[in-house]
Design a protein around this motif. Structure first.
Motif, PDB file in Angstrom:
ATOM      1  N   UNK A 133       0.835  -1.210   0.000  1.00  0.00           N
ATOM      2  CA  UNK A 133       0.000   0.000   0.000  1.00  0.00           C
ATOM      3  C   UNK A 133       0.871   1.262   0.000  1.00  0.00           C
ATOM      4  N   UNK A 134       1.986   1.197   0.734  1.00  0.00           N
ATOM      5  CA  UNK A 134       2.894   2.348   0.762  1.00  0.00           C
ATOM      6  C   UNK A 134       3.469   2.616  -0.639  1.00  0.00           C
ATOM      7  N   UNK A 135       3.834   1.546  -1.314  1.00  0.00           N
ATOM      8  CA  UNK A 135       4.381   1.682  -2.673  1.00  0.00           C
ATOM      9  C   UNK A 135       3.319   2.226  -3.635  1.00  0.00           C
ATOM     10  N   UNK A 136       2.092   1.748  -3.486  1.00  0.00           N
ATOM     11  CA  UNK A 136       1.002   2.255  -4.331  1.00  0.00           C
ATOM     12  C   UNK A 136       0.841   3.759  -4.103  1.00  0.00           C
ATOM     13  N   UNK A 137       0.830   4.173  -2.844  1.00  0.00           N
ATOM     14  CA  UNK A 137       0.697   5.599  -2.537  1.00  0.00           C
ATOM     15  C   UNK A 137       1.818   6.420  -3.169  1.00  0.00           C
ATOM     16  N   UNK A 138       3.036   5.888  -3.053  1.00  0.00           N
ATOM     17  CA  UNK A 138       4.202   6.587  -3.612  1.00  0.00           C
ATOM     18  C   UNK A 138       4.060   6.778  -5.122  1.00  0.00           C
ATOM     19  N   UNK A 139       3.677   5.710  -5.799  1.00  0.00           N
ATOM     20  CA  UNK A 139       3.562   5.771  -7.264  1.00  0.00           C
ATOM     21  C   UNK A 139       2.451   6.727  -7.693  1.00  0.00           C
TER      22      UNK A 139
ATOM     23  N   UNK B 176       1.476   9.419  -6.127  1.00  0.00           N
ATOM     24  CA  UNK B 176       2.030  10.775  -5.978  1.00  0.00           C
ATOM     25  C   UNK B 176       3.004  11.115  -7.095  1.00  0.00           C
ATOM     26  N   UNK B 177       3.871  10.168  -7.394  1.00  0.00           N
ATOM     27  CA  UNK B 177       4.882  10.439  -8.425  1.00  0.00           C
ATOM     28  C   UNK B 177       4.253  10.708  -9.788  1.00  0.00           C
ATOM     29  N   UNK B 178       3.067  10.162 -10.006  1.00  0.00           N
ATOM     30  CA  UNK B 178       2.353  10.421 -11.268  1.00  0.00           C
ATOM     31  C   UNK B 178       1.542  11.713 -11.190  1.00  0.00           C
ATOM     32  N   UNK B 179       1.572  12.383 -10.035  1.00  0.00           N
ATOM     33  CA  UNK B 179       0.914  13.678  -9.945  1.00  0.00           C
ATOM     34  C   UNK B 179      -0.542  13.644  -9.537  1.00  0.00           C
ATOM     35  N   UNK B 180      -1.030  12.489  -9.115  1.00  0.00           N
ATOM     36  CA  UNK B 180      -2.433  12.403  -8.700  1.00  0.00           C
ATOM     37  C   UNK B 180      -2.568  12.679  -7.198  1.00  0.00           C
ATOM     38  N   UNK B 181      -3.751  13.096  -6.800  1.00  0.00           N
ATOM     39  CA  UNK B 181      -4.072  13.285  -5.382  1.00  0.00           C
ATOM     40  C   UNK B 181      -4.622  11.975  -4.824  1.00  0.00           C
ATOM     41  N   UNK B 182      -4.210  11.648  -3.610  1.00  0.00           N
ATOM     42  CA  UNK B 182      -4.660  10.403  -2.975  1.00  0.00           C
ATOM     43  C   UNK B 182      -5.788  10.667  -1.992  1.00  0.00           C
ATOM     44  N   UNK B 183      -6.854   9.902  -2.114  1.00  0.00           N
ATOM     45  CA  UNK B 183      -7.902   9.878  -1.088  1.00  0.00           C
ATOM     46  C   UNK B 183      -7.920   8.495  -0.446  1.00  0.00           C
ATOM     47  N   UNK B 184      -8.040   8.478   0.872  1.00  0.00           N
ATOM     48  CA  UNK B 184      -8.283   7.226   1.592  1.00  0.00           C
ATOM     49  C   UNK B 184      -9.361   7.500   2.654  1.00  0.00           C
TER      50      UNK B 184
ATOM     51  N   UNK C  36       3.130   6.650   1.896  1.00  0.00           N
ATOM     52  CA  UNK C  36       3.864   6.595   0.631  1.00  0.00           C
ATOM     53  C   UNK C  36       3.635   7.849  -0.206  1.00  0.00           C
ATOM     54  N   UNK C  37       2.378   8.282  -0.257  1.00  0.00           N
ATOM     55  CA  UNK C  37       2.050   9.439  -1.094  1.00  0.00           C
ATOM     56  C   UNK C  37       2.663  10.713  -0.527  1.00  0.00           C
ATOM     57  N   UNK C  38       2.565  10.861   0.787  1.00  0.00           N
ATOM     58  CA  UNK C  38       3.058  12.092   1.411  1.00  0.00           C
ATOM     59  C   UNK C  38       4.578  12.177   1.311  1.00  0.00           C
ATOM     60  N   UNK C  39       5.246  11.070   1.569  1.00  0.00           N
ATOM     61  CA  UNK C  39       6.711  11.088   1.514  1.00  0.00           C
ATOM     62  C   UNK C  39       7.223  11.307   0.096  1.00  0.00           C
ATOM     63  N   UNK C  40       6.381  11.017  -0.888  1.00  0.00           N
ATOM     64  CA  UNK C  40       6.762  11.305  -2.274  1.00  0.00           C
ATOM     65  C   UNK C  40       6.332  12.706  -2.702  1.00  0.00           C
ATOM     66  N   UNK C  41       5.812  13.484  -1.745  1.00  0.00           N
ATOM     67  CA  UNK C  41       5.514  14.888  -2.041  1.00  0.00           C
ATOM     68  C   UNK C  41       4.094  15.197  -2.463  1.00  0.00           C
ATOM     69  N   UNK C  42       3.225  14.197  -2.404  1.00  0.00           N
ATOM     70  CA  UNK C  42       1.852  14.411  -2.842  1.00  0.00           C
ATOM     71  C   UNK C  42       0.941  14.935  -1.749  1.00  0.00           C
TER      72      UNK C  42
END
Lengths: 149, 149, 149, 149
Positions: free
Chosen positions: A19-25, A27-35, A48-54
């Motif tokens: 799940x962390x890797x999914x979040x990271x990817x 973010x890296x593609x520029x999408x916003x994550x909702x959970x 994952x998303x936050x640490x990748x800057x998303x």
């Protein structure tokens, strides 16, 4: 683009890493994550998303934003209990389901009902319409392909 | 006792007859029927229950009680769209699912999440926790057995 | 016809008596009563309506139908907390507000927003659109006049 | 910190300018802005916040994120109609109400019910608990003072 990651509120280390890797990817593609903003898969994806800057959004079921995990940038406090699952599904352009029990199944079903692409990793397997992926990379790649069509 | 019958908003004659019979048996056992208040399985179960002298409640998704089928005694107008599914599941002591698609699956999942007994007739078969029944009689009998334990 | 009675969850004896009388008159006119299902004004109106032979519905905020007062025939368990107020307002052909605080004010405002007639007894007085009544009789009479137009 | 700005979905130029200024000041103080995501006051506040570099969230009532105004960074699509008002109030540390009709009144009432500070500019004046402000500067200053206590 907004992608929702749904899944169990508590999980083992392997699922957490996925799940962390999914979040990271995402973010890296520029999408916003909702959970759903709580623990387990929700926390891991947010981390994952936050640490990748998303930017990470958590649609919380309860009455206080203090129930959000620490990787949620924007807590939305609904007080709606399980009915918040529908907002998680409805707000997304696509949904990635990782592991999960009946709550996750209800979100998968709503997302499919709403016509959203649903990608699954190690989740409910017998549900027609769920596109299975074997890895975080495959899941995120498939999600972006499906959103472009 | 309150029993919710969930299922497709449109259905063929065979499923309609099954749902009507389920509604009738629920009424004859003295329970109140809740459905989503629209057509298909919801209408059939309401028809059966009402004609057997029971009270029928319809938890409507839209903005007007005019969308209720004509066998609904008490229309509850939620304006919540699919989120009303959760009220249908939560208000019941037990749920009977008949046929149905993704909307029904989301209600089944929520009911199981909430720990309610779920009996299924010709519905989603691969969901652990759903107790299958081959006939209206078997479904209603099983529901009352499960509610007593 | 469905009439919702809204008001404080706890109240003094005078308000209780007013709400009970309102409930009784609603039943005697053949309408179904909806309340929020809890104590105070909600309980009093349900008591009056039920003892006069009517059907009473309680739209509950919490997770169990056990929170319904004992005069509720049909508990609808929403798990939506304050969002259930909107269902109380939306399901009614008209609303009678008795006493009450901010929760009642939110229901008054939603009912007015939805274009429903709102009659008030000893409640928020400065809200344009609320029709004040000095007694249960006047309130119920006005409600039925307004619903017929 | 999260501040919700609530108000009418359409408004004149003077109110628009006030709401835009409020949004700008909220952003400059480093808070996240939540609105209902539509036009009028909601759009103006989002415009002000976004142009000052802040993040803007829109909690939408309908079924598509396309109904969001163009200054919303993060659209949350609820499908819950007026019930989304409660999420707008509940998610905020404080609420600023600008102008507005019954929908705004319902949000004011819910926010007060939940114990949130509510500041009003040219809005409902007779509601006990609403702290009035004469200008955007005064409103935002008061909000931050109240949140710190």
């Amino acid at each position: 683009m907004i992608i929702s990651v749904i899944g169990a509120g508590s999980c083992d280390k392997d699922i957490y890493r996925i799940a962390e890797e999914v979040g990271k990817l995402i973010s890296q593609k520029g999408a916003t994550l909702i959970t759903g903003g709580l623990g387990g898969v929700m926390e891991a994806a947010s981390k994952g998303a936050k640490e990748a800057g998303g930017i990470t959004v958590g649609i919380l079921p309860g009455f206080s934003n203090k129930e959000a995990n620490k990787y949620v940038d924007i807590p939305i406090t609904t007080g709606l209990s399980h009915a918040r699952n529908i907002i998680v599904a409805r707000s997304a352009d696509a949904v990635i389901a990782i592991s999960g029990g009946y709550g996750t199944l209800s979100e998968i079903a709503i997302a499919l009902k709403l016509g959203k692409p649903v990608i699954g990793i190690e989740t409910w397997e017998n549900i027609e319409g769920v596109i299975l992926a074997a890895s975080p990379e495959e899941a995120v790649q498939k999600v972006f392909e499906l959103m472009q069509t």
